[in-house]
Design an enzyme around this catalytic site. Structure first.
Site, PDB file in Angstrom:
ATOM      1  N   LYS A  22       6.308 -10.719  -5.054  1.00  0.00           N
ATOM      2  CA  LYS A  22       5.381 -10.279  -4.003  1.00  0.00           C
ATOM      3  C   LYS A  22       4.448  -9.200  -4.532  1.00  0.00           C
ATOM      4  O   LYS A  22       3.228  -9.277  -4.356  1.00  0.00           O
ATOM      5  CB  LYS A  22       6.156  -9.711  -2.810  1.00  0.00           C
ATOM      6  N   ASN A  23       5.034  -8.169  -5.169  1.00  0.00           N
ATOM      7  CA  ASN A  23       4.205  -7.018  -5.560  1.00  0.00           C
ATOM      8  C   ASN A  23       3.179  -7.378  -6.613  1.00  0.00           C
ATOM      9  O   ASN A  23       2.159  -6.710  -6.744  1.00  0.00           O
ATOM     10  CB  ASN A  23       5.089  -5.867  -6.056  1.00  0.00           C
ATOM     11  N   CYS A 120       3.298   5.856   6.000  1.00  0.00           N
ATOM     12  CA  CYS A 120       4.175   4.704   6.130  1.00  0.00           C
ATOM     13  C   CYS A 120       5.592   5.208   6.216  1.00  0.00           C
ATOM     14  O   CYS A 120       5.867   6.372   5.981  1.00  0.00           O
ATOM     15  CB  CYS A 120       3.949   3.702   5.007  1.00  0.00           C
ATOM     16  N   ARG A 125       3.161   8.836   0.923  1.00  0.00           N
ATOM     17  CA  ARG A 125       2.474   7.823   0.096  1.00  0.00           C
ATOM     18  C   ARG A 125       0.956   7.973   0.090  1.00  0.00           C
ATOM     19  O   ARG A 125       0.220   7.102   0.575  1.00  0.00           O
ATOM     20  CB  ARG A 125       2.848   6.404   0.553  1.00  0.00           C
ATOM     21  N   ASP A 310      13.127   0.126  -5.362  1.00  0.00           N
ATOM     22  CA  ASP A 310      13.283  -0.968  -4.397  1.00  0.00           C
ATOM     23  C   ASP A 310      14.682  -1.599  -4.476  1.00  0.00           C
ATOM     24  O   ASP A 310      15.044  -2.399  -3.616  1.00  0.00           O
ATOM     25  CB  ASP A 310      12.223  -2.058  -4.640  1.00  0.00           C
ATOM     26  N   ARG A 402       8.322  -9.941   5.205  1.00  0.00           N
ATOM     27  CA  ARG A 402       7.202  -9.466   4.392  1.00  0.00           C
ATOM     28  C   ARG A 402       7.476  -9.715   2.915  1.00  0.00           C
ATOM     29  O   ARG A 402       6.538  -9.946   2.149  1.00  0.00           O
ATOM     30  CB  ARG A 402       7.003  -7.959   4.607  1.00  0.00           C
TER      31      ARG A 402
HETATM   32  C1  UD1 Z   1       4.726   0.095  -5.644  1.00  0.00           C
HETATM   33  C2  UD1 Z   1       5.465  -1.052  -4.971  1.00  0.00           C
HETATM   34  C3  UD1 Z   1       6.717  -0.544  -4.256  1.00  0.00           C
HETATM   35  C4  UD1 Z   1       7.586   0.257  -5.222  1.00  0.00           C
HETATM   36  C5  UD1 Z   1       6.756   1.341  -5.912  1.00  0.00           C
HETATM   37  C6  UD1 Z   1       7.514   2.099  -6.989  1.00  0.00           C
HETATM   38  C7  UD1 Z   1       3.701  -2.589  -4.354  1.00  0.00           C
HETATM   39  C8  UD1 Z   1       2.958  -3.249  -3.262  1.00  0.00           C
HETATM   40  N1  UD1 Z   1       4.599  -1.683  -3.996  1.00  0.00           N
HETATM   41  O1  UD1 Z   1       4.301   0.980  -4.612  1.00  0.00           O
HETATM   42  O2  UD1 Z   1       7.451  -1.670  -3.749  1.00  0.00           O
HETATM   43  O3  UD1 Z   1       8.622   0.880  -4.492  1.00  0.00           O
HETATM   44  O4  UD1 Z   1       5.593   0.745  -6.552  1.00  0.00           O
HETATM   45  O5  UD1 Z   1       8.001   1.223  -7.944  1.00  0.00           O
HETATM   46  O6  UD1 Z   1       3.523  -2.896  -5.529  1.00  0.00           O
HETATM   47  N2  UD1 Z   1       1.674   8.677  -5.231  1.00  0.00           N
HETATM   48  C9  UD1 Z   1       0.836   9.742  -4.979  1.00  0.00           C
HETATM   49  N3  UD1 Z   1      -0.530   9.535  -5.012  1.00  0.00           N
HETATM   50  C10 UD1 Z   1      -1.063   8.302  -5.264  1.00  0.00           C
HETATM   51  C11 UD1 Z   1      -0.197   7.226  -5.517  1.00  0.00           C
HETATM   52  C12 UD1 Z   1       1.172   7.439  -5.504  1.00  0.00           C
HETATM   53  O7  UD1 Z   1       1.279  10.874  -4.741  1.00  0.00           O
HETATM   54  O8  UD1 Z   1      -2.302   8.184  -5.256  1.00  0.00           O
HETATM   55  C13 UD1 Z   1       3.143   8.891  -5.254  1.00  0.00           C
HETATM   56  C14 UD1 Z   1       3.883   8.111  -4.169  1.00  0.00           C
HETATM   57  O9  UD1 Z   1       3.893   8.794  -2.942  1.00  0.00           O
HETATM   58  C15 UD1 Z   1       5.266   7.983  -4.792  1.00  0.00           C
HETATM   59  C16 UD1 Z   1       4.967   7.876  -6.290  1.00  0.00           C
HETATM   60  O10 UD1 Z   1       3.644   8.362  -6.452  1.00  0.00           O
HETATM   61  O11 UD1 Z   1       6.026   9.148  -4.558  1.00  0.00           O
HETATM   62  C17 UD1 Z   1       5.056   6.485  -6.873  1.00  0.00           C
HETATM   63  O12 UD1 Z   1       4.325   5.598  -6.065  1.00  0.00           O
HETATM   64  P1  UD1 Z   1       3.612   4.297  -6.651  1.00  0.00           P
HETATM   65  O13 UD1 Z   1       4.217   3.977  -7.980  1.00  0.00           O
HETATM   66  O14 UD1 Z   1       2.153   4.475  -6.570  1.00  0.00           O
HETATM   67  O15 UD1 Z   1       4.091   3.202  -5.605  1.00  0.00           O
HETATM   68  P2  UD1 Z   1       3.208   2.073  -4.920  1.00  0.00           P
HETATM   69  O16 UD1 Z   1       2.240   1.526  -5.912  1.00  0.00           O
HETATM   70  O17 UD1 Z   1       2.694   2.567  -3.614  1.00  0.00           O
END
Ligand code: UD1
Length: 429
Positions: A22-23, A120, A125, A310, A402
């Site tokens: 999915k991701n 969320c 996030r 996850d 989802r």
């Molecule tokens: C993706 C995955 C999710 C998985 C996560 C970590 C998808 C759709 N989702 O989420 O299932 O749990 O990777 O492996 O691919 N952060 C910030 N600022 C930003 C971006 C991130 O502070 O601009 C923080 C987030 O709050 C979190 C950390 O960075 O604490 C890691 O998040 P991130 O790796 O970006 O996760 P997602 O890409 O949202």
């Protein structure tokens, strides 16, 4: 709203085919916006999230055709022209990853208006890293009334971007914009998840020049145009890990096929330490557990190649009946223990202090009504239900839909006593 009812106690035998990730699929779908030619994605999972993103892409001008090909489900995405560069709140709010259309829209048209995703259930996030990276590539960004207004009338320009911490989403989003930028982009402290490698391979098949994906430094030489391509979505490592935990929890002997064991190495190591028998080939994992109890094992979630956040809740479900105390540390997201009170309703003994959960294994769980709070938490309730005495009913399974394709059929085919209770039927009754 649908619910899933599980009568625990059945051992599982057989095979479970793993779907495309999915991701990865949702970022690959966003990548299709970068070219005016068709992108054909094979091994596509059929999920609420992919259907949902299809809806948004159609709003932006894409033709999205889903079909069943000889190698499973396929989606062809074709956007000869971006007819609207607006991603409205009502669509982005429902699925956070829709935000990833921002980069491709700016790269292709020089402007975009995309709703901020908002909070969320698993913590704040933010998307600050995404926006800073797009600014570093030369986009002018204004935030107004919950929308990102982005402009790059003369196109994006390559830059060196050092991420302060690892973010999967920000790494992918920057790749999606930088492939069409003028000059070279270097991403430092990039995420190394298999989905990043999958995205790079797809973009390269479309004519991009991305090197180093899977390592902390990614180099992208911008090209003027991308073309069409065919790409197979990487197997879903989270589905793989969740089913591995499900089999270990229920007991039995199941082979997960069409998977990539090396993508779940950290989880398999923890499961082996707990006493689960595992045999793998390059694309299958045989998971076996006999009658005895597992031993408690500790885990800490980390960016890849560490154990995926996850998979924290599925592993926690497994530990609820292991012998001893398991310490589970969550380092990626805040609020990612929402499944704990629900597991406690089934009789699990778990205490939380900060980002650490201590799970004291119990001899038996007992079925109860529980509530799915988010996608990853909900699967842990199904896993626990497979071993609980009597019936467990998981409410709000739209979260599961989802991210898990045909979950109850896949488990049911191996002998699990799982059924979906459709909300429509209940209302009609
Ligand atoms: C993706 C995955 C999710 C998985 C996560 C970590 C998808 C759709 N989702 O989420 O299932 O749990 O990777 O492996 O691919 N952060 C910030 N600022 C930003 C971006 C991130 O502070 O601009 C923080 C987030 O709050 C979190 C950390 O960075 O604490 C890691 O998040 P991130 O790796 O970006 O996760 P997602 O890409 O949202």
């Amino acid at each position: 709203m649908d619910r899933i009812a599980i009568v625990g106690g059945a051992r599982l035998e057989g095979e479970i085919p793993i779907s495309g990730a999915k991701n990865s699929a949702i970022k690959l779908m966003a990548a299709s916006l970068l070219s005016d030619q068709p992108l054909r994605l094979t091994n596509m999972p059929r999920l609420a999230d992919t259907r949902f993103l299809g809806k948004l892409l159609r709003r932006l001008g894409a033709a999205v055709i889903e079909m069943d090909g000889p190698e499973g489900s396929e989606t062809v995405l074709h956007t000869p022209e971006i007819t609207s560069a607006l991603a409205p709140y009502d669509l982005v709010r429902q699925m956070r990853a829709s935000f990833n259309v921002l980069g491709p829209l700016i790269a292709r048209t020089g402007h975009a208006k995309v709703s901020l995703p908002g909070g969320c259930a698993i913590g704040a996030r933010p998307v600050d890293l995404h926006l800073k990276a797009l600014e570093a590539l030369g986009a002018h960004i204004d935030l107004n009334e919950g929308y990102v207004y982005a402009q790059a009338p003369r196109g994006l320009e390559g830059a060196t971007i050092a991420f302060p911490f690892v973010s999967v989403g920000a790494t992918e989003h920057t790749m999606l914009a930088a492939v069409l930028a003028d000059g070279e982009t270097v991403l430092e402290n990039a995420a190394r998840e298999p989905e990043i490698v999958d995205l790079a391979e797809c973009l390269n098949a479309m004519g991009a020049k991305v090197e180093g994906a899977g390592s902390p430094t990614i180099r992208i030489k911008g090209v003027a145009k991308l073309h069409g391509a065919v790409h197979a979505v990487v197997p879903d490592r989270i589905e793989t890990g969740a089913f591995a935990c499900a089999v270990a929890m229920a007991g039995g002997d199941v082979t997960l096929t069409q998977s990539r064991p090396e993508h779940v190495r950290a989880l398999l190591d923890a499961m082996a330490a707990a006493g689960v028998e595992l045999d793998e080939t390059v694309d299958t994992i045989r998971v076996r557990r006999g009658a005895g109890r597992l031993k408690a094992a500790d885990i800490t979630t980390e960016p890849y190649p560490g154990l995926a956040t996850d998979l924290q809740s599925p592993f926690m479900a497994l530990m609820t009946m292991a012998q001893g105390v398991s310490v589970i540390r969550e380092t990626i997201f805040e609020n990612r223990f929402m499944h704990v009170p629900e597991l406690a309703r089934l009789g699990a003994d778990i205490s939380i202090a900060g980002n650490e959960a201590r799970v004291t294994g119990v001899e038996a769980l007992t079925g109860a009504q529980v509530m799915a709070t988010d996608l990853r938490a909900s699967v842990s309730l199904v896993i626990a239900g497979l071993a609980a005495k009597g019936e467990t009913v998981v409410n709000r399974v739209y979260h599961l839909d989802r991210g898990f394709e045909r979950l109850e059929q896949k488990l049911g085919a191996c002998g699990a006593n799982v059924r979906r209770i459709s909300g429509d039927q209940e209302e009609a009754a």
